[in-house]
Each structure stands twice: as structure tokens, then as C-alpha cells.
Scaffold this motif. Structure first.
Motif, PDB file in Angstrom:
ATOM      1  N   ILE A  26       0.839  -1.203   0.000  1.00  0.00           N
ATOM      2  CA  ILE A  26       0.000   0.000   0.000  1.00  0.00           C
ATOM      3  C   ILE A  26       0.873   1.252   0.000  1.00  0.00           C
ATOM      4  CG2 ILE A  26      -1.631   1.355   1.385  1.00  0.00           C
ATOM      5  CD1 ILE A  26      -2.884  -1.337   2.236  1.00  0.00           C
ATOM      6  N   LEU A  27       1.909   1.254   0.814  1.00  0.00           N
ATOM      7  CA  LEU A  27       2.811   2.404   0.879  1.00  0.00           C
ATOM      8  C   LEU A  27       3.518   2.635  -0.458  1.00  0.00           C
ATOM      9  CD1 LEU A  27       4.134   4.585   2.664  1.00  0.00           C
ATOM     10  CD2 LEU A  27       5.915   2.913   3.168  1.00  0.00           C
ATOM     11  N   GLY A  29       2.447   1.677  -3.332  1.00  0.00           N
ATOM     12  CA  GLY A  29       1.417   2.100  -4.280  1.00  0.00           C
ATOM     13  C   GLY A  29       1.149   3.591  -4.184  1.00  0.00           C
ATOM     14  N   LEU A  30       1.058   4.096  -2.975  1.00  0.00           N
ATOM     15  CA  LEU A  30       0.863   5.535  -2.792  1.00  0.00           C
ATOM     16  C   LEU A  30       2.066   6.325  -3.311  1.00  0.00           C
ATOM     17  CD1 LEU A  30      -0.793   5.595   0.741  1.00  0.00           C
ATOM     18  CD2 LEU A  30      -1.874   6.093  -1.461  1.00  0.00           C
ATOM     19  N   LEU A  31       3.239   5.792  -3.083  1.00  0.00           N
ATOM     20  CA  LEU A  31       4.451   6.442  -3.584  1.00  0.00           C
ATOM     21  C   LEU A  31       4.446   6.482  -5.113  1.00  0.00           C
ATOM     22  CD1 LEU A  31       7.214   7.656  -2.782  1.00  0.00           C
ATOM     23  CD2 LEU A  31       8.146   5.364  -3.028  1.00  0.00           C
ATOM     24  N   ASP A  32       4.070   5.381  -5.741  1.00  0.00           N
ATOM     25  CA  ASP A  32       3.997   5.344  -7.204  1.00  0.00           C
ATOM     26  C   ASP A  32       2.939   6.301  -7.745  1.00  0.00           C
ATOM     27  OD1 ASP A  32       6.031   3.743  -8.096  1.00  0.00           O
ATOM     28  OD2 ASP A  32       4.866   1.892  -8.058  1.00  0.00           O
ATOM     29  N   LEU A  33       1.801   6.378  -7.087  1.00  0.00           N
ATOM     30  CA  LEU A  33       0.764   7.305  -7.544  1.00  0.00           C
ATOM     31  C   LEU A  33       1.248   8.750  -7.460  1.00  0.00           C
ATOM     32  CD1 LEU A  33      -2.487   5.717  -6.093  1.00  0.00           C
ATOM     33  CD2 LEU A  33      -1.726   5.772  -8.465  1.00  0.00           C
ATOM     34  N   GLY A  34       1.966   9.069  -6.418  1.00  0.00           N
ATOM     35  CA  GLY A  34       2.547  10.406  -6.302  1.00  0.00           C
ATOM     36  C   GLY A  34       3.573  10.674  -7.392  1.00  0.00           C
ATOM     37  N   ARG A  35       4.378   9.671  -7.695  1.00  0.00           N
ATOM     38  CA  ARG A  35       5.368   9.822  -8.762  1.00  0.00           C
ATOM     39  C   ARG A  35       4.702   9.999 -10.121  1.00  0.00           C
ATOM     40  NH1 ARG A  35       8.245   5.117  -9.431  1.00  0.00           N
ATOM     41  NH2 ARG A  35       9.686   6.226 -10.774  1.00  0.00           N
ATOM     42  N   TRP A  37       1.711  11.281 -10.674  1.00  0.00           N
ATOM     43  CA  TRP A  37       1.127  12.624 -10.703  1.00  0.00           C
ATOM     44  C   TRP A  37       2.206  13.672 -10.987  1.00  0.00           C
ATOM     45  CZ3 TRP A  37      -3.387  14.636 -11.399  1.00  0.00           C
ATOM     46  CH2 TRP A  37      -3.580  15.988 -11.129  1.00  0.00           C
ATOM     47  N   ASN A 109       6.252  -0.247  -7.234  1.00  0.00           N
ATOM     48  CA  ASN A 109       5.348  -1.244  -6.666  1.00  0.00           C
ATOM     49  C   ASN A 109       5.266  -2.468  -7.579  1.00  0.00           C
ATOM     50  OD1 ASN A 109       3.095  -2.720  -5.733  1.00  0.00           O
ATOM     51  ND2 ASN A 109       2.125  -0.864  -4.979  1.00  0.00           N
TER      52      ASN A 109
END
Length: 138
Positions: A26-27, A29-35, A37, A109
């Protein structure tokens, strides 16, 4: 009473060990989504910068590519050679100039990597501006 407490400590460690991989995924995944964006915003900014420069100097193709690549920041690095420029046949004021900036991003991720081919996606920023001035040679 002492044995019961020791068993509960062991249970907590086992529960933590079972949940840790899920929490890490999950962590990441959030990091990848931020990257993603950040990369999307940066690539669109690069295309916009290139298009603005192209509106003023439509005859300077190397300058357009360099300007688009120079607008990249942080983790996103744009190769000037990959910047695509579409010029109209006549470079009269008002004619549209299109600048396209591609960027290939690799996921951290493993779950996203399994969904995307080779764990990568290609992002593309496109900007269109109208030519403001004619080329210097005219």
C-alpha cells in the motif's frame, strides 16, 4: 498468567509479520501514484514550455526541444531528442504549433509493475500554441 501473556506477544508478532507486506505494498502504491502525478504535471509543463517557445521562434527546432527538456525537474528527466514538434507548412502568425513530450516511467510497486508491460508506462504531454512571430529569416 505468565504463559498467557507470552502467547499474546507471539500472536502480535505473527499478526504484524502477516500485515507488513500488505502495508508495504500500500505504501509503495501511494508512492507510485505520487510519482505518476508528478511526472504527468512535469511532462505537460515541458510541452507547454516548448510550445510557448515555438510560438515565438518556430524555426528554432533545437531550441524548442532544449526548452521543453529544460523545463523538466525533480525525478523526471526529458530527453530533448524524443520531443516531437509539428509545424504547419506555412509559419504565418496564428498557425498552430504542436509540441509532444513523451516520458517513460518505471513503477516501484510490484503490483503496478505486473499490470503494466515491463513495469513501465509512457506518459505524454501535448501542447498547442499559435505562432506569434514569423521566422527570423523572413
Amino acid at each position: 498468567m505468565r504463559n498467557k501473556r507470552r502467547g499474546q506477544n507471539g500472536q502480535s508478532i505473527v499478526e504484524f509479520a502477516l500485515l507488513l507486506p500488505v502495508l508495504l505494498i500500500i505504501l509503495l502504491g501511494l508512492l507510485d501514484l505520487g510519482r505518476v502525478w508528478h511526472a504527468v504535471v512535469t511532462v505537460h509543463d515541458c510541452a507547454g514550455e516548448g510550445a510557448l517557445y515555438a510560438a515565438i521562434r518556430p524555426d528554432d527546432l533545437d531550441g524548442i526541444r532544449a526548452r521543453a527538456a529544460a523545463a523538466a525537474s525533480g525525478l523526471v528527466q526529458v530527453n530533448p531528442e524524443t520531443v516531437a514538434i509539428e509545424l504547419p507548412p506555412n509559419l504565418e502568425p496564428g498557425a498552430p504549433v504542436t509540441v509532444t513530450v513523451p516520458y517513460t516511467m518505471t513503477f516501484i510497486n510490484p503490483l503496478f509493475g505486473a499490470v503494466a508491460p515491463n513495469g513501465q508506462i509512457v506518459l505524454q504531454g501535448v501542447a498547442v500554441e499559435a505562432v506569434i512571430s514569423t521566422p527570423m529569416g523572413d
